[in-house]
Design an enzyme around this catalytic site. Sequence first.
Site, short mmCIF file in Angstrom:
data_model
loop_
_atom_site.label_atom_id
_atom_site.label_comp_id
_atom_site.label_asym_id
_atom_site.label_seq_id
_atom_site.Cartn_x
_atom_site.Cartn_y
_atom_site.Cartn_z
N ASP A 64 30.23 -14.52 -11.66
CA ASP A 64 28.95 -15.13 -11.24
C ASP A 64 29.13 -16.64 -11.07
O ASP A 64 29.81 -17.28 -11.88
CB ASP A 64 27.87 -14.93 -12.33
CG ASP A 64 27.63 -13.45 -12.62
OD1 ASP A 64 27.91 -12.63 -11.73
OD2 ASP A 64 27.21 -13.13 -13.75
N ASP A 70 23.35 -22.90 -17.10
CA ASP A 70 24.18 -21.89 -17.79
C ASP A 70 25.11 -22.60 -18.77
O ASP A 70 25.25 -22.23 -19.94
CB ASP A 70 25.06 -21.13 -16.77
CG ASP A 70 24.32 -20.05 -16.00
OD1 ASP A 70 24.61 -19.90 -14.80
OD2 ASP A 70 23.46 -19.37 -16.60
N ASP A 115 24.39 -14.22 -24.20
CA ASP A 115 24.16 -14.58 -22.80
C ASP A 115 23.33 -15.84 -22.89
O ASP A 115 22.12 -15.77 -23.11
CB ASP A 115 23.40 -13.44 -22.11
CG ASP A 115 23.06 -13.78 -20.67
OD1 ASP A 115 22.48 -12.91 -19.98
OD2 ASP A 115 23.33 -14.92 -20.24
N LEU A 117 22.19 -18.11 -20.93
CA LEU A 117 21.09 -18.32 -19.99
C LEU A 117 21.00 -17.08 -19.10
O LEU A 117 21.86 -16.87 -18.22
CB LEU A 117 21.34 -19.58 -19.15
CG LEU A 117 20.12 -20.35 -18.62
CD1 LEU A 117 19.38 -19.55 -17.57
CD2 LEU A 117 19.17 -20.77 -19.71
N ASP A 118 20.02 -16.23 -19.37
CA ASP A 118 19.86 -15.00 -18.60
C ASP A 118 18.84 -15.23 -17.48
O ASP A 118 17.77 -15.78 -17.73
CB ASP A 118 19.38 -13.87 -19.51
CG ASP A 118 19.04 -12.61 -18.71
OD1 ASP A 118 19.97 -12.03 -18.13
OD2 ASP A 118 17.86 -12.26 -18.64
P1 AHG Z 1 22.62 -13.64 -15.73
O1 AHG Z 1 21.78 -14.69 -15.10
O2 AHG Z 1 22.85 -13.86 -17.20
O3 AHG Z 1 23.89 -13.39 -14.96
O4 AHG Z 1 21.80 -12.27 -15.69
C1 AHG Z 1 21.23 -11.88 -14.50
C2 AHG Z 1 21.00 -10.41 -14.54
C3 AHG Z 1 19.73 -10.02 -15.28
O5 AHG Z 1 19.06 -11.10 -15.85
C4 AHG Z 1 18.86 -9.39 -14.23
O6 AHG Z 1 18.24 -8.23 -14.71
C5 AHG Z 1 19.85 -9.04 -13.13
O7 AHG Z 1 20.90 -9.98 -13.21
C6 AHG Z 1 19.21 -9.14 -11.77
O8 AHG Z 1 20.22 -8.73 -10.85
P2 AHG Z 1 19.86 -8.65 -9.28
O9 AHG Z 1 19.57 -10.07 -8.86
O10 AHG Z 1 21.09 -8.06 -8.67
O11 AHG Z 1 18.65 -7.75 -9.16
MN MN Z 2 22.08 -12.12 -18.12
MN MN Z 3 23.66 -15.51 -18.12
#
Ligand code: AHG
Ligand code: MN
Ligand code: MN
Length: 334
Positions: A64, A70, A115, A117-118
Amino acid sequence: MLQEPISLRAHLVRNRRANEPCDPELIDILLDLSAAAKMISREVNRAGVGELCGAAGGTNATGDDQQKLDLYAHDLVVGTLRQTGSVCGIASEEDADLIAPSEAGYASNYVVCTDPLDGSSNIDVNVTIGTIFSVYRRKSLSGPATLDDFLRTGREQVAAGYFTYSASTMLVYTTGNGVAGFTLDQSTGQFLLSHAEIRTPARGRIYSCNEGNTSKWDEPTRKYVESLKRRNPETGRPYTARYVGSLVADFHRNLLRGGIFLYPADHSDPSGKPQGKLRLMYEANPIAMLIEQAGGAATDGEQPILDIQATDIHQRVPLIVGSRDDVEEYLSLL
Ligand code: AHG
Ligand code: MN
Ligand code: MN
């Protein structure tokens, strides 16, 4: 006499396992995490002003793009836990490798997966984001934690929870004695008990998934989601679609209101996300412990999330989580 608000510390001390004293080390870890969350909350509230919007330029272990927030959140959570010596090791979404403790942490009995920053894709558009954490008691005897201390099943978690940075900043956590919610009182900097015993409805009327991925799902999943949209007064259908794109936000709403969240496996392209997108150690496992403690269920489509034996700290899993009857209905169609 007015019921005085219950602070996080008071709740932690009171929230004892049936036959074990509430471990002061575990209380320290949860208080450390809440201290880091307060600082993240402050920066989230001023991200546009504080130059913390936008990409940081790198990518994390699961590919990512890393946002500045983050890394800020990662540094805060890791720094706070290392500074107090409350843990003997950390696994973070933002670091490919395990993070060693400070020497003060060598004697600690706990490791944390996080995690920091989710919901990163929502940072710059002012939508709810959060921090997720999961705590295990170490298996090794002392010194820096080993990989074996982390590669467990989710059933071995001793605590799990998340912070949400939204209209209010909240903490939702469990130590295996039910689920409680706290709201940050910005004027005093205290997390105060606001949801004493969270139970999720046996069946909801909300479904949450990224329908842009429908062509990547297997047939039973596609049929299940389509069935939620058809009228069926007996099962309260059609359900309402709600999807924020931050796991903590979508989960928190469904936890309180009832419903089902799906991030299924991506079957379209072997080099894609055949195991789905969400990570077991610091997204699916803590969420699964919370939902089971609140009376709901979490599965990867084949087994309960909490029964999966971890083989890599960044491994991905499909995640279907929410109201017990809704998840059971989904499983009955597979
Ligand atoms: P993060 O920002 O920690 O990578 O998590 C993002 C995750 C989660 O929070 C969310 O449910 C999912 O990504 C959404 O994914 P899409 O944008 O593919 O729907
Ligand atoms: Mn996440
Ligand atoms: Mn994250």
